[in-house]
Design a protein around this motif. Structure first.
Motif, PDB file in Angstrom:
ATOM      1  N   ASP A  24      89.084  15.343 -29.620  1.00 15.81           N
ATOM      2  CA  ASP A  24      89.513  15.090 -30.996  1.00 15.81           C
ATOM      3  C   ASP A  24      89.765  16.376 -31.771  1.00 15.81           C
ATOM      4  OD1 ASP A  24      89.285  12.401 -30.530  1.00 15.81           O
ATOM      5  OD2 ASP A  24      87.250  12.244 -31.334  1.00 15.81           O
TER       6      ASP A  24
ATOM      7  N   ASP B 163      91.517  20.113 -31.935  1.00 14.36           N
ATOM      8  CA  ASP B 163      92.597  20.908 -31.357  1.00 14.36           C
ATOM      9  C   ASP B 163      92.149  22.356 -31.243  1.00 14.36           C
ATOM     10  OD1 ASP B 163      95.025  21.627 -30.316  1.00 14.36           O
ATOM     11  OD2 ASP B 163      96.042  21.712 -32.269  1.00 14.36           O
TER      12      ASP B 163
ATOM     13  N   ASP C  76      89.316  25.023 -28.521  1.00 13.73           N
ATOM     14  CA  ASP C  76      88.396  25.148 -27.393  1.00 13.73           C
ATOM     15  C   ASP C  76      87.052  25.589 -27.950  1.00 13.73           C
ATOM     16  OD1 ASP C  76      86.866  25.949 -25.211  1.00 13.73           O
ATOM     17  OD2 ASP C  76      88.579  26.778 -24.111  1.00 13.73           O
TER      18      ASP C  76
ATOM     19  N   ASP D 289      93.922  22.397 -39.053  1.00 12.04           N
ATOM     20  CA  ASP D 289      93.204  22.924 -37.897  1.00 12.04           C
ATOM     21  C   ASP D 289      92.368  24.146 -38.264  1.00 12.04           C
ATOM     22  OD1 ASP D 289      94.334  20.944 -36.360  1.00 12.04           O
ATOM     23  OD2 ASP D 289      95.906  22.222 -35.513  1.00 12.04           O
TER      24      ASP D 289
END
Length: 431
Positions: free
Chosen positions: A63, A65, A67, A141
């Motif tokens: 869910d 975006d 790492d 993000d």
């Protein structure tokens, strides 16, 4: 003499025992969707099980975006830590966490007209506990990544024992609570700022978002947001990189006054307040030190930010004594001591100005007295309470003598009049 103690709520205890934070949705709109954080959430949840970890690995992480392992590795490198990586959960709320999303409120705050709160808005939020980090993404993000960095910083603060001594001795006053929360949260905001500057410098720093939300928020929300805003300002002034963050907890001010102005942090004067209630209907429920930051926030409800800041700047010490009578009525005496007579004059004038512009019920039950040139006492309560309180100075001690506060019996009513109550006492004022 009344000892300076305050009954701490579960939220405050959880803040230190769990060493985490939550992020309530910001009350005002913040440019570019800034993330705002609040206080630690109490929780009764069990430690994460293998099934929980498997669920996080297979369901939650996609869910986001980003790492999370790469983010964790960069944060640990920045902070020079080898702490174990916590488990990451997305869109999951641990038990009891919803309590931490509520603004701080109290009857004393209500008496100061400082409980106003705005409806929450949208925005990413997060929470950290030993071994677990929770993120609730609702923004761009970059914002989500900032929040994850902030929560990872908390996980490292706890794992590396940066404030271990506070876990052995939880805060005893509001001022101490605000100071410790500010240093904890300010440290995490600092790490998020450094990460942001390195990875997406065009995006607003988390500290900028905190400042914008704090300035736009009403008093009830400012008490929640203040540690993030002022804590970040302090940490930014004290260190040059995230690797130095442990130094913030090794040597720090002892009051919020020292945090707000590290260059002129006189020690608190250790104000003594003696209370005599043996001939009174009122009893002492608790005592507390509120501190300069709290004073600034509650003055700001009716005054401008600059006026409130100036009026609170000469703070040296204070003691709040909260009373209650047999009928459950609340009353307060908030005694403040100031560095100079001019500082005391400024606070008294500011508080009187605040009172003059208020229309709430508590305003009519509030009076300001001057036990001496550097001391200002605010008396709050029903008429019979305020009229009974005798405030004097003996050497450097403030004496509060409540005398006898039982209301006088009513005069005998004429035969044609409506009868008085059985006691003839005035009806209690609702608080």
């Amino acid at each position: 003499m009344v000892s300076r103690r305050v009954a701490l709520t579960a939220v405050v205890v959880a803040l230190l025992l769990l060493a985490g934070c939550t992020a309530p949705t910001p009350p005002p709109d913040v440019a570019n969707g800034g993330e705002i954080e609040g206080e630690e959430a109490p929780t009764d949840e069990e430690p994460a099980t293998d099934a929980d970890r498997d669920a996080a690995d297979t369901e939650s992480h996609p869910d986001l975006d980003l790492d999370e392992d790469t983010v964790w590795n960069e944060v640990t490198t920045m902070m020079d830590s080898d702490a174990p990586q916590p488990d990451l959960f997305v869109d999951e709320m641990p038990a009891g966490a919803d309590q931490a999303f509520e603004p701080q409120q109290s009857e004393f705050q209500a008496a100061l007209n400082a409980t106003e709160s705005s409806p929450g808005g949208n925005g990413t939020s997060g929470l950290a506990m030993p071994g677990n980090v929770y993120v609730f993404p609702d923004g761009p993000d970059e914002e989500v990544e900032q929040v994850l960095v902030h929560e990872y910083a908390h996980a490292i603060q706890y794992a590396d024992g940066m404030f271990a001594s506070w876990l052995r001795s939880p805060p005893e006053t509001t001022d101490e609570e605000l100071l410790q929360t500010s240093l904890i949260e300010g440290g995490a905001v600092y790490v998020a700022d450094e990460y942001t500057a390195e990875n997406f410098p065009e995006f607003p720093a988390q500290s900028e978002q905190m400042a914008a939300s704090y300035e736009a928020a009403p008093a009830g929300d400012r008490l929640l947001l203040a540690p993030y805003h002022y804590g970040a300002e302090y940490v930014h002034a004290e260190i040059d990189n995230a690797e130095e963050l442990p130094e913030v907890y090794r040597s720090h001010p002892v009051t919020t006054a020292g945090m707000l102005d590290p260059d002129s942090q006189p020690p608190a004067t250790d104000l003594d307040v003696d209370v005599e209630t043996s001939d009174s209907d009122w009893s002492v429920e608790r005592t507390d030190r509120k501190g300069e930051l709290y004073t600034r926030i509650v003055l700001d409800t009716e005054l401008s930010n600059d006026e409130a800041t100036d009026a609170a700047a000469g703070w040296s010490d204070d003691e709040l004594v909260a009373f209650e009578d047999a009928d459950g009525q609340d009353a307060f005496v908030w005694t403040t001591q100031w560095e100079t007579e001019d500082d005391a004059d400024a606070f008294a004038a500011a508080f009187e100005s605040k009172l003059d512009s208020r229309t709430d019920n508590w305003a009519d039950r509030t009076a300001v007295e001057r036990p001496d040139d550097r001391t200002v006492s605010v008396l709050i309560g029903p008429d019979e309470f305020r009229s009974a309180v005798n405030t004097t100075m003996t050497n450097s001690t403030v004496d509060l003598d409540l005398g006898t506060t039982t209301a006088a019996p009513a005069l005998t009513a004429p035969a044609h009049s409506a009868p008085t109550s059985a006691t003839g006492a005035a009806a209690p004022v609702s608080s």
